[in-house]
Each structure stands twice: as C-alpha cells, then as structure tokens.
Motif scaffolding. Structure first.
Motif, PDB file in Angstrom:
ATOM      1  N   VAL A 193       0.846  -1.184   0.000  1.00  0.00           N
ATOM      2  CA  VAL A 193       0.000   0.000   0.000  1.00  0.00           C
ATOM      3  C   VAL A 193       0.883   1.237   0.000  1.00  0.00           C
ATOM      4  N   GLY A 194       0.803   2.021  -1.082  1.00  0.00           N
ATOM      5  CA  GLY A 194       1.597   3.227  -1.185  1.00  0.00           C
ATOM      6  C   GLY A 194       2.835   3.037  -2.036  1.00  0.00           C
ATOM      7  N   ASP A 195       3.585   4.103  -2.211  1.00  0.00           N
ATOM      8  CA  ASP A 195       4.795   4.103  -3.036  1.00  0.00           C
ATOM      9  C   ASP A 195       5.978   4.453  -2.147  1.00  0.00           C
ATOM     10  N   SER A 196       6.462   3.446  -1.416  1.00  0.00           N
ATOM     11  CA  SER A 196       7.538   3.674  -0.459  1.00  0.00           C
ATOM     12  C   SER A 196       8.346   2.402  -0.275  1.00  0.00           C
ATOM     13  N   GLU A 197       9.528   2.548   0.306  1.00  0.00           N
ATOM     14  CA  GLU A 197      10.334   1.369   0.628  1.00  0.00           C
ATOM     15  C   GLU A 197       9.607   0.479   1.629  1.00  0.00           C
ATOM     16  N   ASP A 207       1.861  -1.986   4.701  1.00  0.00           N
ATOM     17  CA  ASP A 207       0.674  -2.825   4.569  1.00  0.00           C
ATOM     18  C   ASP A 207       0.613  -3.318   3.130  1.00  0.00           C
ATOM     19  N   ALA A 208      -0.272  -4.289   2.861  1.00  0.00           N
ATOM     20  CA  ALA A 208      -0.332  -4.861   1.519  1.00  0.00           C
ATOM     21  C   ALA A 208      -1.674  -5.521   1.268  1.00  0.00           C
ATOM     22  N   ALA A 209      -2.026  -5.614   0.009  1.00  0.00           N
ATOM     23  CA  ALA A 209      -3.043  -6.542  -0.482  1.00  0.00           C
ATOM     24  C   ALA A 209      -2.309  -7.800  -0.905  1.00  0.00           C
ATOM     25  N   ALA A 210      -2.997  -8.950  -0.924  1.00  0.00           N
ATOM     26  CA  ALA A 210      -2.311 -10.185  -1.301  1.00  0.00           C
ATOM     27  C   ALA A 210      -3.307 -11.244  -1.745  1.00  0.00           C
TER      28      ALA A 210
END
Length: 238
Positions: free
Chosen positions: A48-52, A96-99
């Motif tokens: 989630v987002g554009d980050s390391e 965080d993430a979708a999966a």
C-alpha cells in the motif's frame, strides 16, 4: 525486470515477472514455495503506497504466506499469519499490503485453494476462456455491488488489507482443475483487458515468459502502478 520477493523454487526460474512502472519504488512482491510434501504455494502481494516500507511489507507478506500455506495446507491461515507478522512487528515493518495466495493440490486434496485480501486477483485459464476467481476488497467494488456510481479513485481504496483483516474477511475460493492459474497485482488487471491476458497465456512459452508478456502488456497500456504477474501451470502448478 525489477526483483520481487523470492522464495526458493527448486525447478528453475521463478514463474513470475514484475516491473516498477512509473512509481518511485517497487512495492509488489511475489513468491513460490514447495513444501516438504511437494505441495506448491504461490503468492502475489501489492504494498500500500509508493515507499520502501510498502515494498518491504509486500515482500515479507508474500514470502511468509507461501511457507505457511504449503506447511498448513490453508492459504487463508497463511494470510492471517502474515497479518500477525505485520502487526507484531509494527515498529520494524510499518507497511501494509493486499495479497492473493494460491495453494496447489496435495495428497488427499485434489483441489486448488485460494485466499485473498485487497485487490490482487487470481484468474483461471482453461485454454478457451479466462475467469476471475477472486472478488476485490475495495470501496469501488462495494459501491458497484449496490448499483451505485463509482469514482475511479475509489478503485484503489481497500476495505480489507493484510494488516487490517479479521478472520471472517479473508476471501476464500476452492477450484477444481483450473488449468493455468494467474495471480496479478492491480497494476496488471486494471490496465490489461481479459482478452489480452488470455492471448498472452495462450501464446506458449514457459511460465516466466508468459508472465513477462503480461507485465509487458501492462507497461504498453500505460499502467501507472507496479505490475506483477505469476503463472502456475499443470495440475500442481509446476
């Protein structure tokens, strides 16, 4: 090709491809793992987002989920285990993430099992038609189900993620003989139409080559997101 998360694959090149696209960071992850019984698990995760931090979370989720799925025989349990990992290491892994997780057939269980949170998708290609096996956990999907107008920005707003999921919110599907299973991040399925995905899968070559064709289609279509595709072929995804 930007590297995605890697879990060991004993039989050659990873069956996925991933491109960063115009984003600053590669926040997608992919992994495969064959457990001690030979059962194969695979996952695609989208940070989630554009980050390391988003990229690290996605890679951690994908790698952890495939190992738990192969060992426990439950992809839904695998996503809940990934949830526990993120929440217990919040100070170290704030992302965080979708999966989506796919588990191939095993002894006494000839079916494919799928589990997902968020907007990564699993699709099945039987050589004739392509069908979606998952349902997005997004605000847009909820509004569309009610027959309401959907603003394009709401396609990207998750209602369930790995960090926030509760057990009853995990999406679950069981599939008999799906043929080829395709796992993708939203950078693919929001930019490449189903007929083009089907043509890429029907075009022959290894799983890695077909995955590369698919992320190439996403790039050509002008996706503004990371794009990841993972292809599993044969009865056990080999």
């Amino acid at each position: 090709m930007n590297a995605a998360a890697t879990a060991s694959r004993p039989d050659g090149a990873p069956p996925w491809a991933s491109r960063r696209g115009p984003r600053r960071h590669q926040a997608d992850g992919a992994a495969v793992y064959r457990g001690p019984t030979g059962r194969l698990a695979a996952a695609v995760a989208d940070g989630v987002g554009d980050s390391e931090g988003a990229g690290f979370a996605a890679r951690l989720v994908a790698d952890h989920a495939v190992r738990v799925a192969a060992l426990e025989g439950r992809p839904d349990v695998a996503l809940l285990a990934a949830h526990d990992l993120l929440t217990s290491t919040h100070d170290l892994v704030p992302g965080d993430a979708a999966a989506v997780v796919a588990l191939g057939p095993g002894a006494g269980d000839p079916r494919w099992r799928l589990a997902w949170v968020g907007d990564c998708r699993a699709l099945a290609w039987d050589g004739r038609s392509l069908r979606t096996l998952t349902a997005d956990h997004t605000v847009a999907a909820e509004l569309r189900a009610r027959g309401l107008h959907v603003h394009p920005r709401l396609e990207h707003v998750l209602t369930v993620s790995v960090r926030t999921v509760r057990p009853q919110e995990v999406g679950i599907a069981v599939v008999d003989e799906p043929g080829t299973v395709l796992l993708v991040s939203d950078g693919v399925h929001r930019s490449v139409a189903a007929p083009a995905l089907a043509a890429a899968l029907a075009g022959g070559g290894s799983a890695a080559e077909r995955a590369e064709r698919i992320v190439g289609l996403a790039a050509a279509a002008g996706t503004t997101d990371n794009a990841t595709a993972l292809v599993l072929t044969g009865p056990a995804g080999g």
